[in-house]
Design a protein around this motif. Structure first.
Motif, PDB file in Angstrom:
ATOM      1  N   LEU A 118      38.375   4.287  48.025  1.00 11.97           N
ATOM      2  CA  LEU A 118      38.199   5.320  49.048  1.00 11.97           C
ATOM      3  C   LEU A 118      39.410   5.377  49.969  1.00 11.97           C
ATOM      4  O   LEU A 118      39.820   6.461  50.402  1.00 11.97           O
ATOM      5  CB  LEU A 118      36.933   5.019  49.858  1.00 11.97           C
ATOM      6  N   SER A 119      39.999   4.216  50.260  1.00  8.49           N
ATOM      7  CA  SER A 119      41.175   4.195  51.124  1.00  8.49           C
ATOM      8  C   SER A 119      42.385   4.837  50.462  1.00  8.49           C
ATOM      9  O   SER A 119      43.342   5.230  51.139  1.00  8.49           O
ATOM     10  CB  SER A 119      41.512   2.749  51.511  1.00  8.49           C
ATOM     11  N   MET A 120      42.378   4.939  49.131  1.00 12.44           N
ATOM     12  CA  MET A 120      43.487   5.551  48.403  1.00 12.44           C
ATOM     13  C   MET A 120      43.329   7.054  48.253  1.00 12.44           C
ATOM     14  O   MET A 120      44.242   7.731  47.772  1.00 12.44           O
ATOM     15  CB  MET A 120      43.608   4.914  47.012  1.00 12.44           C
ATOM     16  N   THR A 121      42.158   7.575  48.627  1.00 11.54           N
ATOM     17  CA  THR A 121      41.911   9.010  48.520  1.00 11.54           C
ATOM     18  C   THR A 121      41.705   9.574  49.922  1.00 11.54           C
ATOM     19  O   THR A 121      42.188   9.023  50.896  1.00 11.54           O
ATOM     20  CB  THR A 121      40.689   9.271  47.634  1.00 11.54           C
ATOM     21  N   SER A 122      41.009  10.680  50.000  1.00 15.49           N
ATOM     22  CA  SER A 122      40.728  11.296  51.313  1.00 15.49           C
ATOM     23  C   SER A 122      39.537  10.596  51.958  1.00 15.49           C
ATOM     24  O   SER A 122      38.411  11.099  51.971  1.00 15.49           O
ATOM     25  CB  SER A 122      40.435  12.792  51.147  1.00 15.49           C
ATOM     26  N   GLU A 123      39.790   9.407  52.498  1.00 17.63           N
ATOM     27  CA  GLU A 123      38.728   8.586  53.079  1.00 17.63           C
ATOM     28  C   GLU A 123      38.192   9.208  54.362  1.00 17.63           C
ATOM     29  O   GLU A 123      38.964   9.586  55.242  1.00 17.63           O
ATOM     30  CB  GLU A 123      39.267   7.190  53.380  1.00 17.63           C
ATOM     31  N   PRO A 124      36.861   9.341  54.509  1.00 17.84           N
ATOM     32  CA  PRO A 124      36.304   9.789  55.799  1.00 17.84           C
ATOM     33  C   PRO A 124      36.659   8.786  56.885  1.00 17.84           C
ATOM     34  O   PRO A 124      36.846   7.594  56.617  1.00 17.84           O
ATOM     35  CB  PRO A 124      34.786   9.814  55.536  1.00 17.84           C
ATOM     36  N   ASP A 125      36.761   9.270  58.103  1.00 20.87           N
ATOM     37  CA  ASP A 125      37.159   8.365  59.175  1.00 20.87           C
ATOM     38  C   ASP A 125      36.111   7.296  59.428  1.00 20.87           C
ATOM     39  O   ASP A 125      34.920   7.544  59.380  1.00 20.87           O
ATOM     40  CB  ASP A 125      37.403   9.152  60.473  1.00 20.87           C
ATOM     41  N   ASN A 126      36.559   6.091  59.656  1.00 21.48           N
ATOM     42  CA  ASN A 126      35.734   4.961  60.118  1.00 21.48           C
ATOM     43  C   ASN A 126      34.437   4.767  59.331  1.00 21.48           C
ATOM     44  O   ASN A 126      33.343   4.919  59.874  1.00 21.48           O
ATOM     45  CB  ASN A 126      35.411   5.141  61.601  1.00 21.48           C
ATOM     46  N   PRO A 127      34.530   4.420  58.047  1.00 26.99           N
ATOM     47  CA  PRO A 127      33.303   4.171  57.282  1.00 26.99           C
ATOM     48  C   PRO A 127      32.468   3.029  57.855  1.00 26.99           C
ATOM     49  O   PRO A 127      31.241   3.038  57.734  1.00 26.99           O
ATOM     50  CB  PRO A 127      33.823   3.837  55.876  1.00 26.99           C
ATOM     51  N   ASP A 128      33.133   2.057  58.498  1.00 33.45           N
ATOM     52  CA  ASP A 128      32.381   0.942  59.095  1.00 33.45           C
ATOM     53  C   ASP A 128      31.441   1.440  60.184  1.00 33.45           C
ATOM     54  O   ASP A 128      30.293   0.992  60.298  1.00 33.45           O
ATOM     55  CB  ASP A 128      33.348  -0.095  59.667  1.00 33.45           C
ATOM     56  N   GLN A 129      31.924   2.394  61.007  1.00 32.25           N
ATOM     57  CA  GLN A 129      31.091   2.922  62.085  1.00 32.25           C
ATOM     58  C   GLN A 129      29.933   3.755  61.523  1.00 32.25           C
ATOM     59  O   GLN A 129      28.831   3.746  62.071  1.00 32.25           O
ATOM     60  CB  GLN A 129      31.955   3.768  63.032  1.00 32.25           C
ATOM     61  N   ARG A 130      30.162   4.429  60.423  1.00 32.51           N
ATOM     62  CA  ARG A 130      29.091   5.231  59.818  1.00 32.51           C
ATOM     63  C   ARG A 130      27.969   4.336  59.291  1.00 32.51           C
ATOM     64  O   ARG A 130      26.797   4.704  59.364  1.00 32.51           O
ATOM     65  CB  ARG A 130      29.667   6.101  58.691  1.00 32.51           C
ATOM     66  N   ILE A 131      28.345   3.170  58.774  1.00 28.61           N
ATOM     67  CA  ILE A 131      27.324   2.242  58.286  1.00 28.61           C
ATOM     68  C   ILE A 131      26.635   1.534  59.451  1.00 28.61           C
ATOM     69  O   ILE A 131      25.404   1.410  59.475  1.00 28.61           O
ATOM     70  CB  ILE A 131      27.954   1.203  57.335  1.00 28.61           C
ATOM     71  N   ALA A 132      27.407   1.099  60.425  1.00 31.46           N
ATOM     72  CA  ALA A 132      26.843   0.285  61.516  1.00 31.46           C
ATOM     73  C   ALA A 132      26.057   1.107  62.520  1.00 31.46           C
ATOM     74  O   ALA A 132      25.034   0.640  63.039  1.00 31.46           O
ATOM     75  CB  ALA A 132      27.970  -0.461  62.236  1.00 31.46           C
ATOM     76  N   GLU A 133      26.490   2.343  62.813  1.00 31.58           N
ATOM     77  CA  GLU A 133      25.868   3.107  63.889  1.00 31.58           C
ATOM     78  C   GLU A 133      25.141   4.361  63.411  1.00 31.58           C
ATOM     79  O   GLU A 133      24.026   4.638  63.850  1.00 31.58           O
ATOM     80  CB  GLU A 133      26.933   3.511  64.922  1.00 31.58           C
ATOM     81  N   ASP A 134      25.762   5.113  62.513  1.00 33.08           N
ATOM     82  CA  ASP A 134      25.182   6.402  62.141  1.00 33.08           C
ATOM     83  C   ASP A 134      23.859   6.260  61.395  1.00 33.08           C
ATOM     84  O   ASP A 134      22.967   7.096  61.540  1.00 33.08           O
ATOM     85  CB  ASP A 134      26.176   7.205  61.291  1.00 33.08           C
ATOM     86  N   ILE A 135      23.721   5.205  60.599  1.00 29.23           N
ATOM     87  CA  ILE A 135      22.452   4.991  59.896  1.00 29.23           C
ATOM     88  C   ILE A 135      21.330   4.757  60.897  1.00 29.23           C
ATOM     89  O   ILE A 135      20.240   5.337  60.791  1.00 29.23           O
ATOM     90  CB  ILE A 135      22.569   3.805  58.913  1.00 29.23           C
ATOM     91  N   ASN A 136      21.593   3.906  61.889  1.00 31.77           N
ATOM     92  CA  ASN A 136      20.590   3.645  62.924  1.00 31.77           C
ATOM     93  C   ASN A 136      20.258   4.914  63.701  1.00 31.77           C
ATOM     94  O   ASN A 136      19.084   5.205  63.973  1.00 31.77           O
ATOM     95  CB  ASN A 136      21.104   2.564  63.872  1.00 31.77           C
ATOM     96  N   LEU A 137      21.290   5.686  64.050  1.00 32.79           N
ATOM     97  CA  LEU A 137      21.063   6.945  64.759  1.00 32.79           C
ATOM     98  C   LEU A 137      20.222   7.907  63.933  1.00 32.79           C
ATOM     99  O   LEU A 137      19.300   8.544  64.450  1.00 32.79           O
ATOM    100  CB  LEU A 137      22.405   7.597  65.110  1.00 32.79           C
ATOM    101  N   LEU A 138      20.542   8.007  62.645  1.00 32.32           N
ATOM    102  CA  LEU A 138      19.802   8.938  61.791  1.00 32.32           C
ATOM    103  C   LEU A 138      18.327   8.591  61.741  1.00 32.32           C
ATOM    104  O   LEU A 138      17.462   9.472  61.860  1.00 32.32           O
ATOM    105  CB  LEU A 138      20.392   8.918  60.382  1.00 32.32           C
ATOM    106  N   ILE A 139      18.011   7.316  61.583  1.00 33.25           N
ATOM    107  CA  ILE A 139      16.610   6.903  61.470  1.00 33.25           C
ATOM    108  C   ILE A 139      15.876   7.119  62.790  1.00 33.25           C
ATOM    109  O   ILE A 139      14.764   7.662  62.817  1.00 33.25           O
ATOM    110  CB  ILE A 139      16.536   5.427  61.025  1.00 33.25           C
ATOM    111  N   GLU A 140      16.485   6.691  63.895  1.00 26.73           N
ATOM    112  CA  GLU A 140      15.827   6.854  65.195  1.00 26.73           C
ATOM    113  C   GLU A 140      15.639   8.331  65.546  1.00 26.73           C
ATOM    114  O   GLU A 140      14.562   8.740  65.998  1.00 26.73           O
ATOM    115  CB  GLU A 140      16.652   6.165  66.279  1.00 26.73           C
TER     116      GLU A 140
END
Length: 554
Positions: A117-139
Motif C-alpha cells: 500500500l505504501s508503494m501505491t496511492s496509500e490513503p493517509d494515515n492507515p494507523d489512525q483509520r484502524i485505531a480511531e475511525d473503527i471506534n467512531l464508526l461503531i459508536e
C-alpha cells in the motif's frame, strides 16, 4: 444512499456469521431496553395529566402520596433501564470494535499489504483509520440506530394520544367548501418537521465534505508530530527544530482553515436549529390553546398534549436533530471504505516458490514505475553454504533485487526459487519493536525461545551485557547504538537459522575487524546457510567466494 451502501459493505462480514449471534442478542436487548424507555415515557406522560388535573382540582380527588409513589416507581424503572442499556451498549461496542479491528489488522498485514500500500496511492494515515475511525464508526452507528428506534417508537406511542386529544375540527372556508380535519395537531407537527428538515439540509449540505477534510487534516498533523518523535535524534543533530516547527504550523493551518469553514457552516445550521427548537416548545401550547379556551380539554390534558406533541415532533424531526451526527458518520464511513477498498485493490505480488536447498535466479528483470528497466536478465545460482557479494553503482537496484527475492516487487519478471528453509533479510536500519528484549530478539517468532538460547546468541555477538535485560520493555531503537542494533540483528539470524540470509549493509556501523569476526561466526554457526550480501566495506569482501556484478540499464 452511497454512504449506506458503503456502510453495509463495511459491516456485513461481521453480522452474517455464527459468531455474530451474541452480538445480535446484545443488540436485541439494547433495542428492547430502548423501547422500554419509551414505554416509561408514556407512563410519565399519563402521570403528568393526572398530576396537573389533581393540581387544578387542589388534590380534592387525588392523593399526593399516591402520585409521588407512582413517580418514584417510574423513576426507578427509568434509571435501571438507562443504566443497563448503556452497559450493554458499551459491551457491544467493544465486541464489534475487537472483531472489526482484527479484520482490518489482518487485511493490512497479510501478504505485506502494508508495504504494498505504501508503494501505491496509500490513503493517509492507515494507523489512525484502524485505531480511531473503527471506534467512531461503531459508536456513531449504534447511537444513530438507537436514536432512530427511540424516535420511531415515540412516534407510534404518542401519535395516538395526540390524535385523540386533537379531536375533529371543521373549517368553513366558504359556503360551499367545508373541510373536516382529524388529528390537526399531528398534521401541524408533520408539516413543521417537513419544512424544517428541508431547510436543515439546505443549511448543512456541505458538512459531509468539511468533516472528511477535517479528519484528513487532523490525521496529517498527528502524523507530523509522530515523525518528529520517531526521528528526534536526527532532527536534533541537524538542528532542524525551526524547520519542523514550520512544517507543524503549516499542517495546523490546514486544520484551522477547514475548522473555520466548518464553524461558518455549523453556525448557519445551528442558528436555524436553535430557532426550530425554541419554536417547537411553544407551537404545541398555541396549537392546543383553542381546545382549552373552548373548554374541550382540561389543564392536565393540555400538559399531556404539549408533551405528546413534543415527542411526535422529535420523531418527525429526527433528521434535523441528527444532521450533524449523520455528517460525521458519513465522513467516517467514507474514510474506512476508502481504506478497505485500497487494500482490496492492491496489485498482487508474485508467489515465491520455495523448494530444494539452493537459490536459483533465471532471467530476472525489474521495471521501474516510469516504465524504464532497472536491471534485466539477471541469472545466478548458489548452493548451500555458499556466500555471494552483490556489487553495482548506487541506484542500480541491489536492494531492489533483495526485495524481489522476498516477493516485495510487483514489477518483476523472470523465474527464481529460494530454499525451502525460508529467507531472512537484515537491512542496514534494523527494526526493533517496543517490547521486551526477549521478544525483540526473537522477532518475528510468535513464541519466544528458551532464555538459555537467547543468552547464548547474545553472548556470541558480544551483547552479553544485555542478558540481564531480557524482560525489560524499552524503546530499543533509542536505547541501543547503531552498532549494537546490527549485532542484535545478527543474533536474530543465529537464533532463526534461515536457509537464505540476505545482508543489506548489515555491518556498516561496525568496525572492520568486528564485522569480519561476526561474519566468520555466521559461517561457523550456520554452515548450510546461503548468504547474499550488499556491502561497501572493502575489508569484508574477502569473506565471500562469489562476487556478482549487477548491471544498470541507464
Amino acid at each position: 444512499m452511497q454512504s449506506l451502501k458503503r456502510f453495509y459493505y463495511l459491516i456485513s462480514p461481521f453480522w452474517g456469521t455464527r459468531r455474530a449471534a451474541l452480538n445480535w442478542l446484545l443488540l436485541l436487548m439494547i433495542v428492547v431496553l430502548t423501547l422500554s424507555v419509551v414505554a416509561i415515557s408514556v407512563l410519565y406522560n399519563n402521570w403528568s395529566k393526572d398530576f396537573y388535573d389533581a393540581l387544578a382540582d387542589y388534590f380534592q380527588h387525588a392523593s399526593v402520596a399516591t402520585l409521588a409513589q407512582r413517580y418514584a416507581c417510574y423513576t426507578g424503572l427509568f434509571v435501571l433501564t438507562i443504566v443497563c442499556g448503556n452497559w450493554l451498549k458499551k459491551l457491544l461496542i467493544i465486541r464489534c470494535r475487537h472483531e472489526m479491528t482484527q479484520h482490518f489488522e489482518k487485511m493490512w498485514l497479510t501478504g505485506s499489504a502494508h508495504y504494498r500500500l505504501s508503494m501505491t496511492s496509500e490513503p493517509d494515515n492507515p494507523d489512525q483509520r484502524i485505531a480511531e475511525d473503527i471506534n467512531l464508526l461503531i459508536e456513531q452507528s449504534l447511537g444513530l440506530l438507537l436514536s432512530l428506534v427511540k424516535n420511531t417508537a415515540r412516534l407510534f406511542s404518542f401519535i395516538t394520544i395526540l390524535w385523540q386529544l386533537s379531536g375533529v375540527h371543521t373549517l368553513h372556508v366558504s359556503e360551499h367548501l367545508i373541510i373536516t380535519i382529524h388529528g390537526y395537531l399531528v398534521w401541524i407537527a408533520l408539516g413543521y418537521a417537513i419544512v424544517s428538515s428541508a431547510l436543515t439540509h439546505l443549511f448543512g449540505r456541505r458538512l459531509h465534505r468539511l468533516n472528511v477534510e477535517q479528519q484528513h487534516a487532523e490525521a496529517d498533523y498527528r502524523a507530523t508530530l509522530l515523525r518528529v518523535r520517531e526521528h528526534g535524534e536526527q532532527i536534533a543533530f541537524y538542528r532542524g527544530e525551526k524547520a519542523e516547527k514550520k512544517r507543524m504550523q503549516q499542517r495546523f493551518m490546514t486544520i484551522t482553515k477547514n475548522w473555520r469553514s466548518l464553524m461558518a457552516q455549523e453556525f448557519r445550521l445551528e442558528t436555524f436549529t436553535t430557532f426550530y427548537f425554541r419554536f417547537s416548545l411553544m407551537i404545541p401550547v398555541f396549537a392546543v390553546l383553542p381546545l382549552y379556551l373552548s373548554r374541550l380539554v382540561s389543564l392536565g390534558a393540555i400538559m399531556q398534549a404539549r408533551a405528546a406533541f413534543g415527542y411526535v415532533l422529535d420523531a418527525f424531526g429526527w433528521f434535523i436533530d441528527s444532521y450533524r451526527q449523520l455528517a460525521r458518520w458519513s465522513a467516517t464511513v467514507e474514510r474506512l471504505w476508502e481504506f478497505q477498498h485500497s487494500l482490496q485493490d492492491l496489485p498482487t505480488f508474485p508467489t515465491i516458490p520455495c523448494a530444494g536447498k539452493e537459490l536459483n535466479i533465471s532471467g530476472l528483470t525489474v521495471i521501474k514505475p516510469g516504465g524504464t528497466t532497472l536491471f534485466s536478465s539477471f541469472t545466478a545460482k548458489l548452493m548451500p553454504g555458499e556466500w555471494a557479494l552483490l556489487s553495482a553503482p548506487s541506484g542500480s537496484g541491489k536492494t531492489t533485487l533483495l526485495r524481489t527475492l522476498a516477493g516485495l516487487c510487483p514489477a518483476a519478471s523472470g523465474k527464481w526459487c529460494i530454499p525451502a528453509g525460508g529467507m531472512m533479510c537484515l537491512p542496514q536500519k534494523n527494526y526493533l519493536p517496543q517490547d521486551t528484549l526477549s521478544r525483540v530478539l526473537s522477532y518475528p517468532l510468535a513464541q519466544t525461545p528458551d532464555k538459555s538460547q537467547l543468552h547464548r546468541v547474545l553472548t556470541r555477538v558480544g551483547l552479553e551485557s544485555l542478558c540481564l535485560r531480557l524482560d525489560d520493555v524499552c524503546d530499543w531503537d533509542r536505547v541501543l547504538s547503531g552498532g549494537e542494533q546490527q549485532r542484535l540483528a545478527l543474533a536474530r539470524a543465529l537464533l532463526l537459522r534461515p536457509a537464505l540470509l540476505c545482508l543489506d549493509e548489515a555491518t556498516s556501523n561496525l568496525e572492520d575487524a568486528t564485522a569480519i569476526k561476526l561474519l566468520k561466526l555466521l559461517r561457523q554457526e550456520m554452515p548450510e546457510t546461503i548468504v547474499l550480501a550488499i556491502s561497501h566495506q572493502p575489508a569484508v569482501h574477502e569473506q565471500f567466494e562469489h562476487h556478482w556484478l549487477l548491471s544498470s540499464q541507464y
